[in-house]
Design a protein around this motif. Structure first.
Motif, PDB file in Angstrom:
ATOM      1  N   HIS A 174      34.779  54.711  40.334  1.00 16.29           N
ATOM      2  CA  HIS A 174      33.339  54.872  40.130  1.00 16.29           C
ATOM      3  C   HIS A 174      32.600  53.542  40.069  1.00 16.29           C
ATOM      4  O   HIS A 174      31.510  53.408  40.636  1.00 16.29           O
ATOM      5  CB  HIS A 174      33.078  55.676  38.845  1.00 16.29           C
ATOM      6  N   LEU A 175      33.168  52.561  39.390  1.00 11.68           N
ATOM      7  CA  LEU A 175      32.502  51.254  39.262  1.00 11.68           C
ATOM      8  C   LEU A 175      32.912  50.366  40.434  1.00 11.68           C
ATOM      9  O   LEU A 175      33.812  49.530  40.336  1.00 11.68           O
ATOM     10  CB  LEU A 175      32.865  50.600  37.926  1.00 11.68           C
ATOM     11  N   ILE A 176      32.270  50.577  41.557  1.00  6.49           N
ATOM     12  CA  ILE A 176      32.614  49.849  42.784  1.00  6.49           C
ATOM     13  C   ILE A 176      31.527  48.820  43.055  1.00  6.49           C
ATOM     14  O   ILE A 176      30.394  49.160  43.409  1.00  6.49           O
ATOM     15  CB  ILE A 176      32.753  50.814  43.977  1.00  6.49           C
ATOM     16  N   ARG A 177      31.885  47.574  42.870  1.00  4.31           N
ATOM     17  CA  ARG A 177      30.929  46.483  43.084  1.00  4.31           C
ATOM     18  C   ARG A 177      31.176  45.837  44.444  1.00  4.31           C
ATOM     19  O   ARG A 177      32.301  45.851  44.950  1.00  4.31           O
ATOM     20  CB  ARG A 177      31.057  45.431  41.975  1.00  4.31           C
ATOM     21  N   PRO A 178      30.141  45.215  45.016  1.00  5.03           N
ATOM     22  CA  PRO A 178      30.332  44.545  46.311  1.00  5.03           C
ATOM     23  C   PRO A 178      31.205  43.300  46.157  1.00  5.03           C
ATOM     24  O   PRO A 178      31.260  42.695  45.074  1.00  5.03           O
ATOM     25  CB  PRO A 178      28.904  44.178  46.733  1.00  5.03           C
ATOM     26  N   PRO A 179      31.891  42.883  47.215  1.00  2.00           N
ATOM     27  CA  PRO A 179      32.790  41.721  47.122  1.00  2.00           C
ATOM     28  C   PRO A 179      32.097  40.428  46.700  1.00  2.00           C
ATOM     29  O   PRO A 179      32.756  39.520  46.199  1.00  2.00           O
ATOM     30  CB  PRO A 179      33.359  41.595  48.535  1.00  2.00           C
ATOM     31  N   VAL A 180      30.773  40.322  46.909  1.00  2.82           N
ATOM     32  CA  VAL A 180      30.067  39.090  46.546  1.00  2.82           C
ATOM     33  C   VAL A 180      29.725  39.043  45.064  1.00  2.82           C
ATOM     34  O   VAL A 180      29.261  38.019  44.565  1.00  2.82           O
ATOM     35  CB  VAL A 180      28.777  38.931  47.374  1.00  2.82           C
ATOM     36  N   ASP A 181      29.949  40.135  44.351  1.00  2.00           N
ATOM     37  CA  ASP A 181      29.704  40.191  42.902  1.00  2.00           C
ATOM     38  C   ASP A 181      30.897  39.569  42.186  1.00  2.00           C
ATOM     39  O   ASP A 181      32.038  39.995  42.380  1.00  2.00           O
ATOM     40  CB  ASP A 181      29.511  41.643  42.469  1.00  2.00           C
ATOM     41  N   ALA A 182      30.647  38.572  41.353  1.00  2.00           N
ATOM     42  CA  ALA A 182      31.744  37.859  40.685  1.00  2.00           C
ATOM     43  C   ALA A 182      32.533  38.761  39.746  1.00  2.00           C
ATOM     44  O   ALA A 182      33.630  38.405  39.321  1.00  2.00           O
ATOM     45  CB  ALA A 182      31.201  36.657  39.909  1.00  2.00           C
ATOM     46  N   ARG A 183      31.999  39.931  39.409  1.00  2.00           N
ATOM     47  CA  ARG A 183      32.722  40.882  38.558  1.00  2.00           C
ATOM     48  C   ARG A 183      33.583  41.841  39.368  1.00  2.00           C
ATOM     49  O   ARG A 183      34.343  42.619  38.802  1.00  2.00           O
ATOM     50  CB  ARG A 183      31.721  41.682  37.716  1.00  2.00           C
ATOM     51  N   SER A 184      33.469  41.788  40.676  1.00  2.00           N
ATOM     52  CA  SER A 184      34.206  42.710  41.525  1.00  2.00           C
ATOM     53  C   SER A 184      35.701  42.390  41.523  1.00  2.00           C
ATOM     54  O   SER A 184      36.101  41.223  41.477  1.00  2.00           O
ATOM     55  CB  SER A 184      33.668  42.635  42.959  1.00  2.00           C
ATOM     56  N   SER A 185      36.506  43.430  41.617  1.00  2.00           N
ATOM     57  CA  SER A 185      37.964  43.228  41.662  1.00  2.00           C
ATOM     58  C   SER A 185      38.405  42.584  42.967  1.00  2.00           C
ATOM     59  O   SER A 185      39.538  42.097  43.062  1.00  2.00           O
ATOM     60  CB  SER A 185      38.677  44.566  41.485  1.00  2.00           C
ATOM     61  N   VAL A 186      37.520  42.586  43.983  1.00  2.00           N
ATOM     62  CA  VAL A 186      37.870  41.963  45.265  1.00  2.00           C
ATOM     63  C   VAL A 186      37.018  40.724  45.531  1.00  2.00           C
ATOM     64  O   VAL A 186      36.927  40.259  46.673  1.00  2.00           O
ATOM     65  CB  VAL A 186      37.739  42.969  46.426  1.00  2.00           C
ATOM     66  N   TYR A 187      36.392  40.193  44.499  1.00  2.00           N
ATOM     67  CA  TYR A 187      35.749  38.877  44.600  1.00  2.00           C
ATOM     68  C   TYR A 187      36.856  37.847  44.802  1.00  2.00           C
ATOM     69  O   TYR A 187      37.956  37.994  44.227  1.00  2.00           O
ATOM     70  CB  TYR A 187      34.979  38.601  43.312  1.00  2.00           C
ATOM     71  N   PRO A 188      36.650  36.818  45.635  1.00  2.00           N
ATOM     72  CA  PRO A 188      37.756  35.907  45.963  1.00  2.00           C
ATOM     73  C   PRO A 188      38.549  35.406  44.762  1.00  2.00           C
ATOM     74  O   PRO A 188      39.782  35.362  44.813  1.00  2.00           O
ATOM     75  CB  PRO A 188      37.037  34.759  46.690  1.00  2.00           C
ATOM     76  N   ALA A 189      37.854  35.036  43.689  1.00  2.00           N
ATOM     77  CA  ALA A 189      38.569  34.493  42.526  1.00  2.00           C
ATOM     78  C   ALA A 189      39.327  35.562  41.752  1.00  2.00           C
ATOM     79  O   ALA A 189      40.143  35.232  40.878  1.00  2.00           O
ATOM     80  CB  ALA A 189      37.592  33.771  41.593  1.00  2.00           C
ATOM     81  N   ASN A 190      39.080  36.844  42.055  1.00  2.00           N
ATOM     82  CA  ASN A 190      39.717  37.938  41.314  1.00  2.00           C
ATOM     83  C   ASN A 190      40.791  38.656  42.116  1.00  2.00           C
ATOM     84  O   ASN A 190      41.499  39.500  41.569  1.00  2.00           O
ATOM     85  CB  ASN A 190      38.661  38.965  40.880  1.00  2.00           C
ATOM     86  N   ILE A 191      40.909  38.336  43.394  1.00  2.00           N
ATOM     87  CA  ILE A 191      41.835  39.082  44.252  1.00  2.00           C
ATOM     88  C   ILE A 191      43.284  38.924  43.794  1.00  2.00           C
ATOM     89  O   ILE A 191      44.045  39.902  43.741  1.00  2.00           O
ATOM     90  CB  ILE A 191      41.671  38.647  45.720  1.00  2.00           C
ATOM     91  N   ALA A 192      43.679  37.716  43.449  1.00  2.53           N
ATOM     92  CA  ALA A 192      45.072  37.515  43.022  1.00  2.53           C
ATOM     93  C   ALA A 192      45.392  38.352  41.787  1.00  2.53           C
ATOM     94  O   ALA A 192      46.478  38.931  41.681  1.00  2.53           O
ATOM     95  CB  ALA A 192      45.323  36.032  42.746  1.00  2.53           C
TER      96      ALA A 192
END
Length: 403
Positions: free
Chosen positions: A137-155
């Motif tokens: 349900h909480l699907i944020r865009p990749p450019v959002d720093a809180r997103s699970s697929v934001y570059p710094a969060n992918i690992a």
């Protein structure tokens, strides 16, 4: 009557636009009576912004405030993992829907080519589906720093499974990849230097079509970023065996997740991983190591000389310009290392050494001038000291006479 009005008012206030949103939106979200937490999470995601409603994924009758009638019809409860992928694909595989948002429409097809998808569609419950990486349900865009697929969060997202020791043990996979990545050159660039051009897990493995590169693919994966190094490798003696799979490409000298740089004084030892110590190839490695160590020392000496000039208050504009030229030549040495071109390497090392000597000559001349100035001051200091000693004797003599 009053109770129904209060429920309607509360539901209206829960909408993104508050009470002004009106009865229509309130009726569309009767689901919130039981699922307020899901509604709150959903409102924060991108789907709510695009006008998607609960019933678009779950079916049922959201206009009803009773469970019996709200869950009537083609109501979908919690879908299975396969069902989730198919449900997401009902929109995300539609090119017309995705085109307007600049999104690809082949994720499900890509997922089916990956190891994750292969096991998923065999019914394996261990592998992730869409909502394991993106949430439901909480699907944020990749450019959002809180997103699970934001570059710094992918690992960290990948680590949810790939650092699970018991889960990875079932498939014979290690659990050290994320820690190695964070400590390696790519991780340092991303997390410590804030360089978002540095690859994350998906940069090398892909996202939906996640797979480890084959041996013959490794160089091509790396040279998507390291273009010149890849070209040099292909032009050198390591190119043909890398292309044929006899050499694991870049992994012949580097590791995959740690991506460490080979220190100048370890180049020859790295060569002996494959080549006998007395072989011509290993001897070439020795020559390369000597050249790179020399260039490294020259560059460090030039930097130290500039620091000495700055401390002495001398202008260093020309010296800094020379240093940048030396640094450019030094950085090109890495490219030549991959081609193993000794003539080109020697030329670059000579450039670094020549520029370094020019910088150090300026610093040495400045140091000699400082010593000359000090020598000039020796007689002055001698006279001053002599005068102080004579004054002391004179004062002592006057005291004795006064007694």
């Amino acid at each position: 009557m009053m109770a129904a009005w209060l429920v309607s008012a509360w539901l209206a206030a829960a909408q993104p636009g508050g009470a002004l949103q009106g009865v229509q939106d309130t009726a569309a979200y009767g689901c919130v009576i039981c699922h307020a937490d899901k509604r709150q999470a959903f409102q924060m995601g991108v789907h709510a912004e695009r006008g998607i409603r609960c019933a678009d994924c779950h079916g049922g009758n959201p206009a009803s405030f009773e469970v019996r009638t709200a869950h009537a019809g083609r109501f979908l409860k919690r879908p299975t993992k396969i069902g989730t992928a198919q449900l997401c694909a009902s929109c995300h595989s539609d090119p017309d829907r995705m085109r307007q948002y600049g999104l690809p429409s082949g994720q499900l097809a890509e997922l089916k080519t990956s190891r994750h998808g292969e096991l998923l569609f065999r019914g394996n419950p261990d592998v992730p589906t869409c909502t394991d990486c993106h949430d439901a349900h909480l699907i944020r865009p990749p450019v959002d720093a809180r997103s699970s697929v934001y570059p710094a969060n992918i690992a960290a997202t990948c680590a949810r499974c790939h650092e699970n020791v018991s889960l990875m043990r079932k498939y014979g996979l290690p659990t050290t990849q994320v820690a190695e990545f964070r400590a390696g050159a790519h991780g340092v660039a991303l997390y410590q230097q804030g360089n978002f051009a540095a690859p994350t897990c998906v940069g090398c493995h892909g996202s939906h079509a996640a797979l480890p590169p084959k041996v013959t693919e490794i160089v091509h994966v790396c040279d998507r970023c390291h273009v010149e190094l890849g070209r040099a490798l292909h032009q050198g003696p390591h190119g043909p065996p890398a292309a044929s799979g006899r050499l694991p490409g870049c992994l012949g000298c580097h590791t995959n997740h740690a991506t460490e740089r080979v220190p100048p004084d370890r180049i020859a030892a790295t060569c002996t991983r494959c080549h006998a110590p007395e072989s011509p190839a290993a001897q070439r490695g020795q020559v390369i190591q000597q050249q790179v160590v020399e260039a490294t020392g020259e560059l460090q000496a030039a930097a130290a000389a500039i620091e000495d000039l700055v401390r002495a208050g001398r202008p260093v504009t020309d010296e800094r310009f020379r240093y940048q030229s030396a640094l450019t030549a030094y950085q090109q040495i890495a490219e030549v290392q991959h081609s193993l071109d000794l003539d080109r390497l020697d030329d670059l090392v000579r450039q670094v050494s020549s520029l370094s000597r020019a910088i150090r000559s300026t610093e040495e001349a400045a140091a000699e001038q400082r010593w000359e100035h000090r020598l000039i001051l020796v007689p002055v200091w001698f006279l001053a000291l002599s005068a102080a000693v004579l004054a002391g004797f004179k004062l002592s003599d006057l005291k004795r006479r006064g007694e």
